[in-house]
Design an enzyme around this catalytic site. Structure first.
Site, PDB file in Angstrom:
ATOM      1  N   LYS A   1      10.378   6.575  -4.259  1.00  0.00           N
ATOM      2  CA  LYS A   1       9.228   6.003  -4.961  1.00  0.00           C
ATOM      3  C   LYS A   1       8.697   7.040  -5.933  1.00  0.00           C
ATOM      4  CE  LYS A   1       4.729   3.814  -4.279  1.00  0.00           C
ATOM      5  NZ  LYS A   1       3.717   3.368  -3.289  1.00  0.00           N
TER       6      LYS A   1
ATOM      7  N   LYS B   1      11.963   2.443  -6.286  1.00  0.00           N
ATOM      8  CA  LYS B   1      10.839   1.893  -7.031  1.00  0.00           C
ATOM      9  C   LYS B   1      10.371   2.933  -8.048  1.00  0.00           C
ATOM     10  CE  LYS B   1       6.085   0.280  -6.262  1.00  0.00           C
ATOM     11  NZ  LYS B   1       4.998   0.108  -5.274  1.00  0.00           N
TER      12      LYS B   1
END
Length: 326
Positions: A195, A248
């Site tokens: 992330k 992500k």
């Protein structure tokens, strides 16, 4: 002019031929729709920076889930907006918290739907950070217990899968241990393994009212410049017991999705985040692009990079479009 013996255009002459040899395919079963659930009843609040996305009360979420099933979409990931916030994000792990209420209701009313929950504290803390604080620093180890309590409360309320997004070191192991000790060893963990501290999250923070009150999240989310670190992060989560690895944001990390896909044999998920969605919506609203085609092309690119699962605010629209083509 002498042409090569093989002419690739032969296989592009019509739609049937093109479909027959298509290398990458997208189906509704691979899509997950993020939803924002809020207290109250009968309310759908539009999010200005995310056209077409609303904050939903539990009763409205039930209607949304049923609409998703009708177009072949069978998975949601839930984000909660509590009535009150505090320094420890206690609404995240409250027995009757907003996500816990939504889980119990959805399991009763729409049992066919697969329910994934975001496990993080940022939507619930009054300071907007993803963990509890020691001074102005996020206390990694003290946060682990709160994240595990959150995951456990979600699983006990009916979550089919939990997805820690906080990026604290060791949180997958802590959550796995807590779930197993409670006899919930069948609940998988979809870890936000990679992330990045991305500028593409802006509209989400509007939707979830989770902008940090000071500083930013670069002390625990990853530097977008790093790819080798992504594999180290993913390796740690595999070793700690993750069942699915997520990358992500998706579109600006297609190379990372491919590296994670090539390195590990676990399923790979990717999150087409709020800013990526909002840019497509804004360009389409100005008539600069064909929204339906760009939506499909962007999701296919994520699949082509190696994602097995795609979380996207376009999920329902894409599922509907796929159903119409079938």
């Amino acid at each position: 002019m002498v042409f090569p013996e093989y002419r690739p255009r032969r296989m592009r002459r019509n739609a049937t031929l093109r479909a027959m040899i298509r290398e990458t395919r997208l189906s509704a079963e691979q899509l997950v729709l993020p939803v924002f659930v809020q207290p109250g009843r009968g309310r759908r609040e539009a999010i200005a920076s995310m056209p077409g996305v609303c904050r939903l009360t539990v009763d409205e979420l039930v209607k949304e889930a049923r609409a998703c099933l009708q177009c072949g979409l069978r998975a949601l990931i839930l984000f909660g907006l509590p009535e009150k916030k505090d320094a420890l994000g206690s609404g995240a792990y409250a027995k009757n918290g907003i996500v816990q209420q939504a889980l119990r209701t959805l399991k009763d009313k729409v049992p066919e739907m697969l329910l994934i929950t975001d496990v993080c504290l940022c939507e619930y803390t009054d300071h907007g950070h993803c963990g509890c604080l020691h001074g102005r620093e996020v206390d990694n180890d003290a946060t682990l217990e709160l994240l595990a309590r959150t995951a456990l409360s979600h699983a006990e309320a009916g979550a089919d899968m939990v997805a820690p997004s906080d990026m604290m070191d060791g949180r997958v192991a802590e959550i796995r241990s807590t779930l197993d000790e409670a006899g919930l060893y069948q609940v998988p963990i979809m870890s936000y393994a990679v992330k990045y501290a991305s500028a593409f999250y802006g509209p989400f923070r509007d939707a979830a009212d989770s902008t940090p009150q000071f500083g930013d999240r670069r002390a625990y989310q990853m530097d977008p410049a790093n790819s080798r670190e992504a594999l180290r992060e993913a390796t740690l989560d595999v070793e700690e017991g993750a069942d699915i690895l997520m990358v992500k944001p998706a579109l600006s990390s297609l190379d990372i999705i491919r590296q994670v896909r090539d390195e590990f044999d676990l399923p790979v998920a990717a999150y087409q985040v709020s800013g990526e969605y909002a840019m497509i919506k804004a360009a389409a609203a100005n008539g600069w692009i064909d929204e339906a085609r760009v939506m499909a092309e962007s999701l296919l690119a994520i699949r082509r990079a190696g994602a097995d699962i795609i979380i996207s605010y376009f999920a329902k629209d894409m599922a509907r479009a796929l159903g119409e083509k079938a």
